[in-house]
Design a protein around this motif. Structure first.
Motif, PDB file in Angstrom:
ATOM      1  N   ALA A  34      23.878  46.333  41.713  1.00 14.90           N
ATOM      2  CA  ALA A  34      24.729  45.599  41.028  1.00 14.90           C
ATOM      3  C   ALA A  34      25.373  46.408  39.997  1.00 14.90           C
ATOM      4  CB  ALA A  34      23.943  44.244  40.578  1.00 14.90           C
ATOM      5  N   VAL A  35      26.535  46.458  39.776  1.00 21.80           N
ATOM      6  CA  VAL A  35      27.314  47.234  38.851  1.00 21.80           C
ATOM      7  C   VAL A  35      27.808  46.080  37.778  1.00 21.80           C
ATOM      8  CG1 VAL A  35      28.784  49.058  38.429  1.00 21.80           C
ATOM      9  CG2 VAL A  35      27.549  48.981  40.366  1.00 21.80           C
ATOM     10  N   TYR A  36      27.462  46.331  36.513  1.00 14.59           N
ATOM     11  CA  TYR A  36      27.931  45.511  35.417  1.00 14.59           C
ATOM     12  C   TYR A  36      28.359  46.026  34.349  1.00 14.59           C
ATOM     13  CZ  TYR A  36      24.705  41.853  37.461  1.00 14.59           C
ATOM     14  OH  TYR A  36      23.899  41.042  38.144  1.00 14.59           O
ATOM     15  N   LEU A  37      29.298  45.518  33.495  1.00 11.83           N
ATOM     16  CA  LEU A  37      29.849  45.895  32.282  1.00 11.83           C
ATOM     17  C   LEU A  37      29.272  44.971  31.201  1.00 11.83           C
ATOM     18  CD1 LEU A  37      33.794  46.318  32.789  1.00 11.83           C
ATOM     19  CD2 LEU A  37      31.982  48.026  32.548  1.00 11.83           C
ATOM     20  N   CYS A  38      28.993  45.394  30.351  1.00 11.73           N
ATOM     21  CA  CYS A  38      28.361  44.735  29.083  1.00 11.73           C
ATOM     22  C   CYS A  38      27.112  43.779  29.623  1.00 11.73           C
ATOM     23  CB  CYS A  38      29.304  43.590  28.674  1.00 11.73           C
ATOM     24  SG  CYS A  38      30.729  44.375  27.756  1.00 11.73           S
ATOM     25  N   TYR A  39      26.255  44.459  30.530  1.00 12.07           N
ATOM     26  CA  TYR A  39      25.021  43.831  31.051  1.00 12.07           C
ATOM     27  C   TYR A  39      24.123  43.374  29.911  1.00 12.07           C
ATOM     28  CZ  TYR A  39      20.747  43.288  33.651  1.00 12.07           C
ATOM     29  OH  TYR A  39      19.786  42.733  34.153  1.00 12.07           O
ATOM     30  N   LYS A  41      25.031  40.720  27.809  1.00 10.47           N
ATOM     31  CA  LYS A  41      25.544  40.236  26.868  1.00 10.47           C
ATOM     32  C   LYS A  41      26.491  39.075  27.217  1.00 10.47           C
ATOM     33  CE  LYS A  41      25.923  44.924  24.547  1.00 10.47           C
ATOM     34  NZ  LYS A  41      26.974  46.054  24.530  1.00 10.47           N
ATOM     35  N   MET A  42      27.129  38.263  26.217  1.00 11.11           N
ATOM     36  CA  MET A  42      27.717  37.065  26.430  1.00 11.11           C
ATOM     37  C   MET A  42      29.032  37.373  27.271  1.00 11.11           C
ATOM     38  SD  MET A  42      26.768  34.378  25.055  1.00 11.11           S
ATOM     39  CE  MET A  42      28.363  33.304  24.577  1.00 11.11           C
ATOM     40  N   GLU A  43      29.560  38.625  27.061  1.00  8.84           N
ATOM     41  CA  GLU A  43      30.591  38.955  27.891  1.00  8.84           C
ATOM     42  C   GLU A  43      30.442  39.835  29.167  1.00  8.84           C
ATOM     43  OE1 GLU A  43      30.279  42.030  24.516  1.00  8.84           O
ATOM     44  OE2 GLU A  43      30.193  39.658  24.865  1.00  8.84           O
ATOM     45  N   GLU A  44      29.054  39.694  29.531  1.00 11.16           N
ATOM     46  CA  GLU A  44      28.692  40.436  30.899  1.00 11.16           C
ATOM     47  C   GLU A  44      29.623  40.100  32.122  1.00 11.16           C
ATOM     48  OE1 GLU A  44      24.475  40.404  32.041  1.00 11.16           O
ATOM     49  OE2 GLU A  44      25.150  39.374  33.730  1.00 11.16           O
TER      50      GLU A  44
END
Length: 123
Positions: A34-39, A41-44
């Motif tokens: 799985a690839v995440y931005l902002c892992y 964090k609230m804005e994940e």
């Protein structure tokens, strides 16, 4: 090919962490990530689930910049780890992977453009 090795990660293992520097990329041999931005964090934001034959981490290797995303093992995953020094050899031996790398990069650029547009709309 000493700079190309196999590695196994297990569910929820962090493979690449956003903001850190890496000199390698990966090709998925078996399993998914799985690839995440902002892992964490609230804005994940989940960018996507990558599976067999897909590559990730190429932006780090090609730009020399810190990772723009975090990659987590979605399940048990076996990866081919390609160090920067072996990238040319890897592409020569796996030309179809070069297309996947370019598609991933195009997807990330489009995602960043969309996010920049949303930020500009807020201002």
């Amino acid at each position: 090919m000493e700079n190309i090795t196999m590695q196994t990660f297990y569910t929820d293992d962090i493979i690449i962490r956003e903001g850190e520097n890496y000199d390698e990329m990966y090709k998925i041999i078996h399993g998914s990530v799985a690839v995440y931005l902002c892992y964490g964090k609230m804005e994940e934001h989940l960018i996507g689930i990558y599976s067999e034959s897909e590559c990730f981490g190429e932006m780090n290797v090609l730009s020399g910049q810190p990772s723009i995303y975090t990659v987590i093992a979605y399940d048990e995953v076996q990866l081919m780890r390609i160090k920067k020094d072996s990238l040319e050899e890897f592409i020569r031996d796996n030309p179809q992977s070069a297309i996947g790398i370019m598609q991933n990069m195009a997807h990330l650029v489009m995602l960043m453009q969309k996010n920049i547009g949303l930020l500009l709309d807020e201002f």
